[in-house]
Design a protein around this motif. Sequence first.
Motif, PDB file in Angstrom:
ATOM      1  N   HIS A 108       0.833  -1.198   0.000  1.00 31.42           N
ATOM      2  CA  HIS A 108       0.000   0.000   0.000  1.00 31.42           C
ATOM      3  C   HIS A 108       0.873   1.256   0.000  1.00 31.42           C
ATOM      4  CE1 HIS A 108      -3.343  -2.557   0.417  1.00 31.42           C
ATOM      5  NE2 HIS A 108      -3.424  -2.629   1.739  1.00 31.42           N
ATOM      6  N   GLN A 109       1.964   1.232   0.756  1.00 27.84           N
ATOM      7  CA  GLN A 109       2.871   2.391   0.804  1.00 27.84           C
ATOM      8  C   GLN A 109       3.518   2.632  -0.553  1.00 27.84           C
ATOM      9  OE1 GLN A 109       5.555   1.274   3.927  1.00 27.84           O
ATOM     10  NE2 GLN A 109       4.187   1.950   5.587  1.00 27.84           N
ATOM     11  N   ILE A 110       3.978   1.557  -1.207  1.00 32.96           N
ATOM     12  CA  ILE A 110       4.622   1.687  -2.522  1.00 32.96           C
ATOM     13  C   ILE A 110       3.661   2.280  -3.540  1.00 32.96           C
ATOM     14  CG2 ILE A 110       5.563   0.365  -4.466  1.00 32.96           C
ATOM     15  CD1 ILE A 110       6.778  -1.556  -2.405  1.00 32.96           C
ATOM     16  N   LEU A 111       2.436   1.786  -3.529  1.00 30.14           N
ATOM     17  CA  LEU A 111       1.445   2.278  -4.490  1.00 30.14           C
ATOM     18  C   LEU A 111       1.052   3.720  -4.175  1.00 30.14           C
ATOM     19  CD1 LEU A 111      -0.795  -0.915  -4.814  1.00 30.14           C
ATOM     20  CD2 LEU A 111       0.841  -0.022  -6.472  1.00 30.14           C
ATOM     21  N   GLY A 112       0.992   4.048  -2.893  1.00 32.35           N
ATOM     22  CA  GLY A 112       0.684   5.423  -2.531  1.00 32.35           C
ATOM     23  C   GLY A 112       1.769   6.374  -2.996  1.00 32.35           C
ATOM     24  N   GLU A 113       3.021   5.974  -2.852  1.00 29.35           N
ATOM     25  CA  GLU A 113       4.141   6.806  -3.301  1.00 29.35           C
ATOM     26  C   GLU A 113       4.155   6.925  -4.824  1.00 29.35           C
ATOM     27  OE1 GLU A 113       7.491   4.832  -1.664  1.00 29.35           O
ATOM     28  OE2 GLU A 113       7.024   5.371   0.423  1.00 29.35           O
ATOM     29  N   ALA A 114       3.828   5.832  -5.528  1.00 26.72           N
ATOM     30  CA  ALA A 114       3.829   5.865  -6.992  1.00 26.72           C
ATOM     31  C   ALA A 114       2.711   6.760  -7.532  1.00 26.72           C
ATOM     32  CB  ALA A 114       3.669   4.447  -7.542  1.00 26.72           C
ATOM     33  N   ALA A 115       1.562   6.755  -6.835  1.00 26.74           N
ATOM     34  CA  ALA A 115       0.437   7.572  -7.302  1.00 26.74           C
ATOM     35  C   ALA A 115       0.598   9.031  -6.931  1.00 26.74           C
ATOM     36  CB  ALA A 115      -0.863   7.021  -6.711  1.00 26.74           C
ATOM     37  N   GLY A 116       1.343   9.319  -5.865  1.00 27.73           N
ATOM     38  CA  GLY A 116       1.577  10.707  -5.467  1.00 27.73           C
ATOM     39  C   GLY A 116       0.301  11.417  -5.066  1.00 27.73           C
ATOM     40  N   ASP A 117       0.093  12.614  -5.609  1.00 20.43           N
ATOM     41  CA  ASP A 117      -1.068  13.429  -5.247  1.00 20.43           C
ATOM     42  C   ASP A 117      -2.373  12.832  -5.750  1.00 20.43           C
ATOM     43  OD1 ASP A 117       0.670  15.185  -4.065  1.00 20.43           O
ATOM     44  OD2 ASP A 117       0.814  16.492  -5.836  1.00 20.43           O
ATOM     45  N   ASP A 118      -2.300  11.899  -6.712  1.00 14.31           N
ATOM     46  CA  ASP A 118      -3.515  11.313  -7.278  1.00 14.31           C
ATOM     47  C   ASP A 118      -3.875   9.979  -6.608  1.00 14.31           C
ATOM     48  OD1 ASP A 118      -3.724  13.364  -9.170  1.00 14.31           O
ATOM     49  OD2 ASP A 118      -2.279  12.349 -10.474  1.00 14.31           O
ATOM     50  N   ALA A 153      -7.262  -9.566   0.493  1.00 10.57           N
ATOM     51  CA  ALA A 153      -6.853  -8.246   0.982  1.00 10.57           C
ATOM     52  C   ALA A 153      -6.736  -7.243  -0.164  1.00 10.57           C
ATOM     53  CB  ALA A 153      -5.520  -8.359   1.729  1.00 10.57           C
ATOM     54  N   LEU A 154      -6.248  -7.702  -1.328  1.00 11.29           N
ATOM     55  CA  LEU A 154      -6.151  -6.812  -2.490  1.00 11.29           C
ATOM     56  C   LEU A 154      -7.532  -6.345  -2.937  1.00 11.29           C
ATOM     57  CD1 LEU A 154      -3.470  -8.731  -4.619  1.00 11.29           C
ATOM     58  CD2 LEU A 154      -3.121  -6.601  -3.341  1.00 11.29           C
ATOM     59  N   VAL A 155      -8.477  -7.282  -2.980  1.00  8.39           N
ATOM     60  CA  VAL A 155      -9.841  -6.930  -3.389  1.00  8.39           C
ATOM     61  C   VAL A 155     -10.474  -5.983  -2.374  1.00  8.39           C
ATOM     62  CG1 VAL A 155     -12.154  -7.849  -3.811  1.00  8.39           C
ATOM     63  CG2 VAL A 155     -10.147  -9.077  -4.669  1.00  8.39           C
ATOM     64  N   THR A 156     -10.276  -6.269  -1.087  1.00 11.63           N
ATOM     65  CA  THR A 156     -10.843  -5.427  -0.035  1.00 11.63           C
ATOM     66  C   THR A 156     -10.287  -4.013  -0.092  1.00 11.63           C
ATOM     67  OG1 THR A 156     -11.075  -7.371   1.387  1.00 11.63           O
ATOM     68  CG2 THR A 156     -11.187  -5.225   2.455  1.00 11.63           C
ATOM     69  N   ALA A 157      -9.030  -3.888  -0.516  1.00 12.32           N
ATOM     70  CA  ALA A 157      -8.409  -2.563  -0.619  1.00 12.32           C
ATOM     71  C   ALA A 157      -8.952  -1.755  -1.784  1.00 12.32           C
ATOM     72  CB  ALA A 157      -6.897  -2.715  -0.750  1.00 12.32           C
ATOM     73  N   GLY A 158      -9.766  -2.367  -2.635  1.00 20.91           N
ATOM     74  CA  GLY A 158     -10.348  -1.645  -3.759  1.00 20.91           C
ATOM     75  C   GLY A 158      -9.588  -1.784  -5.053  1.00 20.91           C
ATOM     76  N   TYR A 159      -8.555  -2.628  -5.090  1.00 17.99           N
ATOM     77  CA  TYR A 159      -7.802  -2.840  -6.316  1.00 17.99           C
ATOM     78  C   TYR A 159      -8.571  -3.794  -7.234  1.00 17.99           C
ATOM     79  CZ  TYR A 159      -4.050  -1.226  -3.203  1.00 17.99           C
ATOM     80  OH  TYR A 159      -3.296  -0.514  -2.300  1.00 17.99           O
ATOM     81  N   THR A 160      -8.379  -3.625  -8.531  1.00 20.41           N
ATOM     82  CA  THR A 160      -8.932  -4.574  -9.506  1.00 20.41           C
ATOM     83  C   THR A 160      -7.920  -5.697  -9.668  1.00 20.41           C
ATOM     84  OG1 THR A 160     -10.122  -2.826 -10.683  1.00 20.41           O
ATOM     85  CG2 THR A 160      -9.747  -4.905 -11.856  1.00 20.41           C
ATOM     86  N   VAL A 161      -8.274  -6.874  -9.215  1.00 17.91           N
ATOM     87  CA  VAL A 161      -7.362  -8.019  -9.247  1.00 17.91           C
ATOM     88  C   VAL A 161      -7.722  -8.896 -10.442  1.00 17.91           C
ATOM     89  CG1 VAL A 161      -6.453  -9.985  -7.974  1.00 17.91           C
ATOM     90  CG2 VAL A 161      -7.177  -7.928  -6.742  1.00 17.91           C
ATOM     91  N   LEU A 162      -6.747  -9.106 -11.315  1.00 23.39           N
ATOM     92  CA  LEU A 162      -6.946  -9.911 -12.513  1.00 23.39           C
ATOM     93  C   LEU A 162      -6.210 -11.234 -12.344  1.00 23.39           C
ATOM     94  CD1 LEU A 162      -6.345  -7.087 -15.141  1.00 23.39           C
ATOM     95  CD2 LEU A 162      -8.532  -7.897 -14.254  1.00 23.39           C
TER      96      LEU A 162
END
Length: 407
Positions: free
Chosen positions: A42-52, A72-81
């Motif tokens: 979650h931290q890595i993705l937050g840093e990659a997305a930045g302000d968005d 956990a990925l689905v619960t976080a709201g990510y689209t898991v393929l």
Amino acid sequence: MRLFVGDDWAEDHHDIEVMDASGRRLAKARLPEGVTGMTRLHQILGEAAGDDADEAEILVGIETDRGPWVRALVTAGYTVLAVNPLQAARFRDRLGVSGAKSDPGDAHVLADMVRTHGHELRPVAGDSAHAEAVKVVTRTHKTLIWERTRHTQRLRHALRDYFPAALQAFDDLDAADTLELLGKAPTPQLAARLTVSQISAALKRARRKNISVKASAIQAALRAEHLGQPEEVTAAYAASITALLAVLTTLNTQIKDLEEQVEAHFGRHPAAEIILSQPGLGVVLGARVLAEFGDDPDRYTSAKARKNYAGTSPITRASGKKKVALARYVHNDRLIDALLTQAFSTLKVSPNARAYYWRQRDRGKGHNAALRQLANRLVGILHGCLKTGTRYDEATAWSHHAELATG
């Protein structure tokens, strides 16, 4: 903003790579399995997305569709393929032909596959906890049945090698009375000494009918002359099948106990009534169908989509003037097993299903092909019933085919 994540998972860690829409690598890391690894992701993705970060759409490609990590990925709201490993392997060959392979490299392949072909991949279904619970118990139940079949075949092979009279005496090697009698007399010599009363008592405990007739027949078969093995070899075989008998007895007990769990979990599901109204589906078979299809209402956009997932619909191969329809051999084995069993059962309970089957046979199709076509039709009927929330009706389900047959 869209971020594309490749997740190559192992038992204790995940190799991940994050890409942007242009294919530029934004981050890569090896994360431990569990809460610590998920928090770091979650931290890595937050840093990659930045302000968005709040508005970013995150797509994750991973070669599994189950487990706490995926949940956990689905619960976080990510689209898991969920990516089929065969698809990933073929996509890897497009990026390089050297044959090189590594976990970070696989994460890169998955991220790029999600980026360029995400629209062709199937998102992990949002099944309810009810459906997930049904899946757990039905899959374990079916697995134990398969294990019983394997151990029964091992028992059959051993008996054929040293005790062929037992194969003549007993029809069902995994039945309770057979296991009891073989346990008491695992050698031809001991079996020949069994009395009619001993055999009858075992048959009675197994709730058999025509006990006296069957007991006499079993005794006669056990006392008949057959080729055998030396005494030492026979003793070794007896020790082996005693172990197999213990395993089969335990499997029988656990299968029965799990069947009660299947009935309990399935009975609490809202779709149980509709599924049980389908011809050829009882509680256990209906539970398997529900478990393998899942209950996400948005997963199958049409009856065709459900049929394709089931593996009952044919695939077409066309080249030049040649065009053939073939069976799908890549499918969910548990689901196709349940659907073909249902199709076979409907031949006795549904006049229209039986007529449809024989129309396929009259067109020159073999038994298996005709049964698969019938299963395909039944999947379409089930889809309609689930979408509309209605129980199965024989006349409504087959009205179109009845018109064709009389037209």
